[in-house]
Design a protein around this motif. Structure first.
Motif: not given
Length: 184
Positions: A1-5, A80-81
């Protein structure tokens, strides 16, 4: 899952988090460089609310720039993590090696105003940190080591003493929120 999600799926705990979540997502739609300090208006940071194994104390560092006891954390600098960033910053700023996230989930979100200041001889303009906080567990008996370019002391505090030790009124509100979440 990406940061925005992850931010979209975060369940806000209060009115501050509801509004900050809305604004962070808006900024993510407007800017493509929020993971770096290249965006001088707003960029991502990750903080750690470091607790002992009994959840009775939090770890605070005396921050050199702000001249206040504060949590640990730092800039995403392209990563982004943000959990990884929080863990790395905790180790770098405290010397602790035996740390672990209580959960991979975000513990808190907040937009934090940063006043203009000097850092390493450079003027840093007023800006905001789009901050994600993670709950990290550590052994309070492990040896602590200051990071002289960032802090000048590190110590374990009771929840109330951590708030009292901070000289930043806006951060006292954040720390109270974090402690209240721990008590739930």
């Amino acid at each position: 899952m990406n940061l925005k999600q992850q931010i979209e799926q975060y369940q806000p705990d209060n009115a501050q988090e509801i509004k900050d979540q809305e604004l962070i997502l808006k900024y993510m739609d407007l800017f493509d460089n929020l993971l770096t300090r290249e965006n001088e208006f707003a960029h991502f940071t990750a903080s750690a609310w470091v607790v002992n194994q009994n959840r009775t104390k939090v770890l605070m560092a005396y921050h050199n720039i702000y001249q206040s006891w504060s949590w640990v954390g730092g800039h995403a600098d392209g990563n982004a993590n943000l959990l990884e960033v929080a863990l790395k910053e905790t180790q770098e700023e405290t010397g602790l090696q035996k740390i672990k996230p209580v959960s991979d989930e975000m513990y808190s979100i907040e937009i934090l105003g940063v006043a203009a200041h000097e850092k390493k001889g450079n003027h840093i303009a007023t800006h905001v940190h789009l901050n994600v906080t993670y709950l990290i567990e550590a052994d309070e008996n492990e040896l602590l080591q200051i990071k002289p370019d960032e802090n000048s002391d590190i110590g374990w505090f009771t929840f109330e003493d951590a708030i009292a030790a901070s000289t930043e009124p806006e951060m006292k509100v954040v720390y109270k929120k974090l402690n209240d979440k721990l008590r739930k």
